[in-house]
Structure formats: C-alpha cells, structure tokens
Scaffold this active site. Structure first.
Site, PDB file in Angstrom:
ATOM      1  N   LYS A 207      24.228 -19.708   8.074  1.00 31.03           N
ATOM      2  CA  LYS A 207      24.496 -20.433   6.672  1.00 31.03           C
ATOM      3  C   LYS A 207      23.078 -20.430   5.822  1.00 31.03           C
ATOM      4  CE  LYS A 207      28.763 -22.693   8.281  1.00 31.03           C
ATOM      5  NZ  LYS A 207      28.698 -22.459   9.586  1.00 31.03           N
ATOM      6  N   ARG A 208      22.097 -19.616   6.018  1.00 27.95           N
ATOM      7  CA  ARG A 208      21.158 -19.779   4.895  1.00 27.95           C
ATOM      8  C   ARG A 208      21.563 -19.588   3.408  1.00 27.95           C
ATOM      9  NH1 ARG A 208      19.747 -21.226   9.655  1.00 27.95           N
ATOM     10  NH2 ARG A 208      17.763 -20.573  10.536  1.00 27.95           N
TER      11      ARG A 208
END
Lengths: 296, 296
Positions: free
Chosen positions: A110-111
């Site tokens: 989830k960058r």
C-alpha cells in the site's frame, strides 16, 4: 502457465504482461489469492515463537504449502516490517521462494507518494533492479490516482502489475472513498484511472495489469456510486473472503458481471489450517475449488 | 530541549509527548525539518556511487550535518527501500544516529492500512519494541482517518507522533482531497479527526501529537475547503519549501494564523549544499534562520 517472470529479456522482446500471467494463473488454479499474514496471535497459534525465527518458519511453511497450488499469494508487508530490516530480509526470501516455485506474488505494501519518491517506490518493488521483486504490489491513491503514474508505467515496462486501493469494506473507508468531486466519487476517480490505463490491453483482448482493491463486503456501494467495474478490464483483489465475512453471495452482489475477474483474497480462513503443510495445502486447494463458481 | 526519547520509563511515568518535544525543538532551532532524500541524481551529484555504500555515506553525512542543528530531520523511506532490506538497515542506523544526536526524526513512510495490519505498522514504527524507531511517522488516510486509530493510540502511549496526509500541492491531489461527503471535504475529514485527537493536549495547553501534512503551495485551497487549521492544535509538516517553490509568502497564504505551528520541510534546497558537512550545516542553519519569521 503462472511461470515466474524471467529476470532479463533479449533486447526488443517484451515480457508477458502481469494481466496475462494472472489470467492464466486464475484459469489454472481458480480465483484464490492466499494471504501470508503472520500476525502475533496466528504465529503463536502455530506453536511458533513471535520472533524472527518464528516469522521465517511461518513464511516458509506458507511457501511450501501454497507454491504451485494457488493463482497468487499475498504476503502482508507490515507483519514483516514490524521486525525491522531483518524482517524485510525474510520477506524478500519469501517472495523469491514463491516466484521460484512459479507462483505469482502480490506484495501488499500500500505505498503511495509523489514525484521522485513515487519513482523510488516503483523501482523498489517493480523495477528491473529490484531486490527479489514481487509480480505486483498494492498502492494507495490518497495523493490522487495520477500520482501513481511512475508505478503504473514501470509495471507496464517490466511485465508487473499494481492493485490500486479503490473501495474498502472497513467502516472508516466511505468517509474518503464515497466523497464526490464534480459528481464523481473518489472510488470512481480510481476506477476511471484504471479503466484508462487498461484500455490498450482491453483492445488487445487481454486482462489489464492495473487491478483494483475492492472489498468483498462493500454491499451496494458499487451500485450507489455508479462504478462500472466490468469496464475496468483489470482484476479485482477482494480482501475479506472467509473468516472476515465475505462469501460467494457477497462477492456476487458487489461485482455482478465483473465476477470472473475477482481474485478473492483469504488469509485467516486458509492460515487457520496450519502449521501442518499438508493441511494448509489441502485447505488452500479446497477454498480455491469453492471459489471456482465465481468464474462460471 | 529536543532530547531523545529514553527507551524505557519507570512504571507509571509517562514520557513527554511528541507534541511537547516538537514544540521545544522548534522554539530552540526554528521551524525547519531537513529532509534526507538520497535520490539517484543527488547521490551522484555528491560524487557518490548509487549503491549501498553511497547511500550509507550520504545518510551519515546528513546525520553529521543536521544532528543538533535543526528541529527535526525527515528521512524519506522510499530512497532506502529501493535497496531492499539492506537499504532499510541503513535507514535504521540513520534514524538511530539522529536520535542519539538528540534530534527529532520524522520518518516519511506514508503507511496506511486497517485492523491487525495497521496494528503491525504502528508497532513497526511507534511501538515500544520497534527497531530503531523514529519520533514520528507520516501516514496515509485513504482507508479513512479512523483506520489510523492503532497508530494514533500507540503514538500517544509511547510519546511518539504521526503526521497524517491532509492536503498536498501535487496537481493530482485535489481529485481525492477536495472531494466532499455531506458537505465536508476529504481534507476536512482529516482535519476534524486530528482536531479531536489533539483536544486533550489543547486543554492542557500543549501542542498535540497528531500533525498534518499540508503542502506549502496549496494556495487558496485551505480557505476554499473551509479548513480550520488553527483549531487543529497540531504541527503542520509543509513539504515543498525552497527548491519546490514554497516561500514564506506562500506559507503565510496557506496557513494564516496557524503559521507558528508550521514545520517547513525542505530537502533539495538544503541537500544541494552537500557533500561537504560544514557547507550542509551552514545551509541548514541559514534556512532555519530564514524561516524564523514564521514563528513571530
């Protein structure tokens, strides 16, 4: 079928896209993505110590049980990062071992950032020089779908993929994801972006490499927000199947005619069958078989 | 003043909050947060090889130049993660060395997830057993402000802080951050959450430990969205100051009476003075002095 991506291609030869590889793997193994979520309670329930040694044993047990038996495996980065760089090193070995087994890896990180920082995240996980890269990662679009461009472009160039957070089933999600600008919801903005980025693949009759994360239990939100999921032409990573309440019926309600493109993600329901490798392997095959009906 | 957080407190003794420590550091050193952004072009401009050895040299040069001379330092995790677990190990050493020098560290990781996964991210960076933890991290609220609860609560318990992405200056940001639900913008939802979580600190007359990321060049967006920044009672990490176009005037326009709580983040303008340690140290002190006027 779900062969690992070679590390190098001759000049001018493009690797098969992530979308194509994922579609093949889902056809072969069914639409299950098995999670590797070594959270403290689960590691201890497996009779392991909650430390680096237990973490490695947990992850490599999952590799042995899932490798070659499921369309994709999704390690959750947070449970490795909690042990610092030594935990990240175990994550790298886990990803490498899964890909060596010919199984697609979707790393849940989830960058999301902008500019040169987003470039760096893209290189870290999708670049040709990345250390033990997965086949795809999850990304977060709070800075706007367009801020993810470096990851989208690099994924296309290296035959990898991304899954963009769109619509989630946690109770806090709608405050952001249902908000609207010019009549379009935030989730709709993400859907529109993925649709555009998958258009070339759609024209070629292939599954696109930009997938979306859409919760298995978001109920009528897709309809209420007017999201055209079948038009996306990407896969939908749907967390929450199994122990978290997602069922075939809830998936049908959420995805409608996009159902054949759902990659159902299940962690707890699968992992509770451990630590015995054979039990885990049987469980992952049983859950995948149950989900075959999504593809009909 | 900006003393490092001891690793353990006697039973019943609470550590000073991040907000209190940050306010003291900003009063002592001025409102500058110096970035450590080892992106490829900059590392090479410093005459270093773009590899682990060059990364470590870059980071430790920044530690030597910035430690004890600035309110806070913000390493950008992505530029370390690009080198895999070995890069993360260098990041850990960088954070540890900065804190040993008595300088506050805000680690820019922009993590965001839900449930046990968010618990794990919180433990990874804010927990009492975290490996070389920073004083604060940045977090991303695409899954809703409320999804960040584990990080908020753990930060309060361990005397650490968070900066939540609210309103950014990249052109793709408004598609998400300006969207509205029930008349409240997404950025406003984040502002409201931070205001509530800082209420107890406000009542005690202290700066809260939940800060927000608000771009230095968002122009009139704060006014257009009706955001009550002075009411937040937290610090505002404002990226984009210096080489990216943010000036004292643009900060004044964005933050109004909240200006004394702005922690202006500058990376390129500071880092271009390297690789000489004395030049970097002089530059960071000069930029911090220029920004003193924000506090008047």
């Amino acid at each position: 079928m779900s062969e690992s991506l070679p590390t190098a291609y001759p000049s001018g030869v493009h690797p098969p896209s992530f979308g194509v590889r994922l579609a093949e793997a889902m056809a072969q193994f069914g639409p299950l993505c098995a999670g590797i979520d070594p959270h403290p309670g689960l590691v201890q329930a497996w009779g392991l110590s909650y430390d680096l040694r237990g973490l490695e044993r947990f992850a490599l047990t999952c590799v042995e049980a899932f490798g070659g038996r499921v369309a994709a495996v999704k390690p959750q980065s947070a449970f490795f990062e909690v042990f610092g760089s030594a935990g990240v090193a175990i994550l790298e070995r886990t990803v490498g071992a899964l890909r060596a087994a010919g199984t697609l890896v979707i790393l849940d990180v989830k960058r999301g950032d902008i500019g040169t920082t987003m470039d760096a995240y893209a290189e870290a996980f999708l670049g040709k020089d990345a250390v033990d890269p997965p086949d795809a990662i999850t990304v977060s679009p709070y800075l706007g779908y367009g801020s993810l461009r470096p990851a989208i472009d690099l994924a296309h160039a290296t035959g990898r993929g991304i899954f963009v957070l769109a619509l989630t089933s946690n109770p806090e999600g709608p405050a952001v994801q249902h908000a609207r600008l010019g009549g379009v919801s935030v989730a709709g903005h993400v859907v529109a972006g993925a649709t555009a980025d998958n258009a070339a693949a759609a024209a070629a009759g292939e599954l696109g490499s930009v997938g979306l994360v859409v919760g298995a239990t978001v109920g009528d939100a897709v309809a209420e927000l007017g999201l055209d999921l079948p038009g996306v032409n990407g896969a939908f990573l749907a967390p929450g199947v199994g122990a978290q309440g997602g069922t075939v019926d809830s998936l049908r309600r959420v995805f409608g005619t996009a159902l054949p493109r759902v990659l159902a993600s299940s962690s707890r329901e699968v992992l509770q069958a451990g630590p015995d490798v054979r039990s885990l392997a049987r469980q992952v095959e049983a859950v995948a078989a149950e989900l075959r009906c999504l593809q009909e």
